[in-house]
Write a protein that holds these residues in place. Sequence first.
Motif, mmCIF file in Angstrom:
data_model
loop_
_atom_site.group_PDB
_atom_site.id
_atom_site.type_symbol
_atom_site.label_atom_id
_atom_site.label_comp_id
_atom_site.label_asym_id
_atom_site.label_seq_id
_atom_site.Cartn_x
_atom_site.Cartn_y
_atom_site.Cartn_z
ATOM 1 N N ASN A 1 41.145 24.262 14.339
ATOM 2 C CA ASN A 1 39.462 23.681 14.556
ATOM 3 C C ASN A 1 39.212 24.415 13.474
ATOM 4 N N GLU A 2 38.370 24.422 12.308
ATOM 5 C CA GLU A 2 38.274 25.044 10.886
ATOM 6 C C GLU A 2 37.727 23.487 10.123
ATOM 7 N N VAL A 3 36.770 23.621 9.900
ATOM 8 C CA VAL A 3 36.218 22.155 8.848
ATOM 9 C C VAL A 3 35.405 23.060 7.800
ATOM 10 N N LYS B 1 37.682 17.699 17.059
ATOM 11 C CA LYS B 1 36.998 17.266 17.647
ATOM 12 C C LYS B 1 35.864 16.123 18.335
ATOM 13 N N ASP B 2 35.067 16.795 17.715
ATOM 14 C CA ASP B 2 33.607 15.709 18.290
ATOM 15 C C ASP B 2 32.562 16.199 16.473
ATOM 16 N N LEU B 3 33.709 16.552 15.295
ATOM 17 C CA LEU B 3 32.624 16.858 13.945
ATOM 18 C C LEU B 3 33.229 15.356 13.202
ATOM 19 N N ALA B 4 32.641 15.283 12.208
ATOM 20 C CA ALA B 4 33.878 14.614 11.092
ATOM 21 C C ALA B 4 33.733 14.742 9.659
ATOM 22 N N VAL B 5 34.156 14.296 8.659
ATOM 23 C CA VAL B 5 34.176 14.196 7.515
ATOM 24 C C VAL B 5 32.396 13.001 7.448
ATOM 25 N N GLY B 6 31.531 13.980 6.193
ATOM 26 C CA GLY B 6 30.101 13.543 6.026
ATOM 27 C C GLY B 6 29.231 14.074 6.887
ATOM 28 N N ASP B 7 29.673 14.366 7.746
ATOM 29 C CA ASP B 7 28.710 14.988 9.335
ATOM 30 C C ASP B 7 27.006 16.139 7.965
ATOM 31 N N ALA C 1 32.029 26.498 2.154
ATOM 32 C CA ALA C 1 32.578 27.376 3.236
ATOM 33 C C ALA C 1 33.172 26.243 4.198
ATOM 34 N N LEU C 2 34.844 27.672 5.334
ATOM 35 C CA LEU C 2 35.039 27.507 6.342
ATOM 36 C C LEU C 2 34.014 28.157 7.290
ATOM 37 N N SER C 3 34.414 26.623 8.437
ATOM 38 C CA SER C 3 33.713 27.734 9.559
ATOM 39 C C SER C 3 34.397 26.543 10.640
ATOM 40 N N LEU C 4 34.041 27.748 11.616
ATOM 41 C CA LEU C 4 34.291 26.756 12.790
ATOM 42 C C LEU C 4 33.554 26.361 13.652
ATOM 43 N N GLU C 5 34.375 24.879 14.439
ATOM 44 C CA GLU C 5 33.944 23.902 14.680
ATOM 45 C C GLU C 5 32.978 23.839 15.790
ATOM 46 N N ASN C 6 33.371 25.278 16.608
ATOM 47 C CA ASN C 6 31.853 25.723 17.705
ATOM 48 C C ASN C 6 30.594 26.425 17.349
ATOM 49 N N ASN C 7 30.439 27.119 15.359
ATOM 50 C CA ASN C 7 29.457 27.064 15.422
ATOM 51 C C ASN C 7 28.447 26.806 13.641
ATOM 52 N N ALA C 8 29.623 25.272 13.638
ATOM 53 C CA ALA C 8 28.905 24.011 12.930
ATOM 54 C C ALA C 8 27.761 23.165 13.491
ATOM 55 N N VAL C 9 26.601 23.553 13.837
ATOM 56 C CA VAL C 9 25.632 22.122 14.114
ATOM 57 C C VAL C 9 25.072 21.008 13.680
ATOM 58 N N LYS C 10 25.348 19.700 13.992
ATOM 59 C CA LYS C 10 25.805 18.825 13.588
ATOM 60 C C LYS C 10 24.025 18.429 13.752
ATOM 61 N N VAL C 11 23.451 18.013 12.177
ATOM 62 C CA VAL C 11 22.045 17.661 11.746
ATOM 63 C C VAL C 11 21.635 16.847 11.595
ATOM 64 N N ASP C 12 20.613 15.757 12.042
ATOM 65 C CA ASP C 12 20.244 14.789 11.842
ATOM 66 C C ASP C 12 19.993 14.801 10.562
ATOM 67 N N LYS C 13 20.403 13.747 9.855
ATOM 68 C CA LYS C 13 20.415 13.427 8.424
ATOM 69 C C LYS C 13 19.089 12.671 8.098
ATOM 70 N N ASN C 14 18.511 12.867 8.437
ATOM 71 C CA ASN C 14 17.166 12.179 8.379
ATOM 72 C C ASN C 14 15.971 13.472 8.282
ATOM 73 N N VAL C 15 16.535 14.129 8.152
ATOM 74 C CA VAL C 15 15.646 16.237 7.832
ATOM 75 C C VAL C 15 16.205 16.219 6.527
#
Length: 374
Positions: free
Chosen positions: A32-34, A79-85, A149-163
């Motif tokens: 579950n790492e990214v 599960k909920d994150l993808a390359v490019g996020d 950096a390596l992170s776990l999915e649960n502490n990597a927060v997807k944010v708006d690409k426009n910011v």
Amino acid sequence: MTDLIDIQAAVTAGKGADFKLEQLKIRAPKNNEVLVKIVATGMCHTDLIVRDQYYPVPLPAVLGHEGAGVITAIGDAVKDLAVGDHVVLSYGYCGSCKQCNSGNPAYCVDFFGRNFSGADPQGHNAICRHNHEAVHDHFFAQSSFATYALSLENNAVKVDKNVPLELLGPLGCGIQTGAGAVMNTLKVNPASSFVTFGAGAVGLSALLAAKICGATTIIAVDIVESRLELAKELGATHVINSKETDPVEAIKEITQGGVAFALESTGRTEILKQGIDALGILGKIAIVGAPPLGTLAQFDVNDLLLGGKTIVGVVEGSSVPKTFIPELVTLYQKGLFPFDKLVKFYDFADMNQAALDSQNGITLKPIIRIANSN
């Protein structure tokens, strides 16, 4: 280690040592790492007190815990994150203990181990030198003073690409801590009074949040005039230079008896006592400043008792990063939370200058530019 990736990272070799850029390697993500290409990382007071060993994180280590970047690879259980996020990296938590399951991951039973042990929960490192000598890592489940950096999915927060991504890293810790202490822990209410003891990045983030919550008497206490001027610009109705004025007396005069809500972010016990003394009846103070482990504080028990006062410790703004960080981004986009006024950018090679400027009060929130987001 297999599938090693070349990175550049700032290594803290020993107590009080300068950050030194080194060529290292990091393994690929699993489970579950990214893997995140770091665009920029905020420098937090906690990075500096760990460098100085207020907390016993093993060294040498790659620190950094306000990373923002782009996911370049994911483990097979993500599960909920993808390359490019685009993601902001926040603190580590287990996700399965009683506190995590009740919506309080900042008080995870394994919080210290997952953020300060210098390794993953199994005691393994992901970063090594080219001779395969391990370097302590997993600082706040990220170690983001590095190009990757390596992170776990649960502490990597997807944010708006426009910011602007390079701006967002401090939301993962310092900014989230100040704003969350006000919004999530103190729950400052409209038409109330609020004081921040310390007008650094955390204290001024709290001030911004108090304004959003509708506080109408907002006080900043500090000894640096430039910080007090900025506090007024950001919404403080009163500022107090505690080198020149007794803050307790001034606050009681301003609030006609004592303040309803207070935040202590300096980590100094004598300032904490001032904060407690400045509270009105049923007043509440949140402690976010971290002194060395084992530090004891004193206060008048009867003052606390007869005033019905509350002292509460706060970790990471008592926030759930997956929801709170996007909320702060939205407030920023609407012009209600201008935390960009707190930051100054530095190149990766200038990290030690950033640390010095932060310690000397010249810069509120350094952000280290590490890579281009394109």
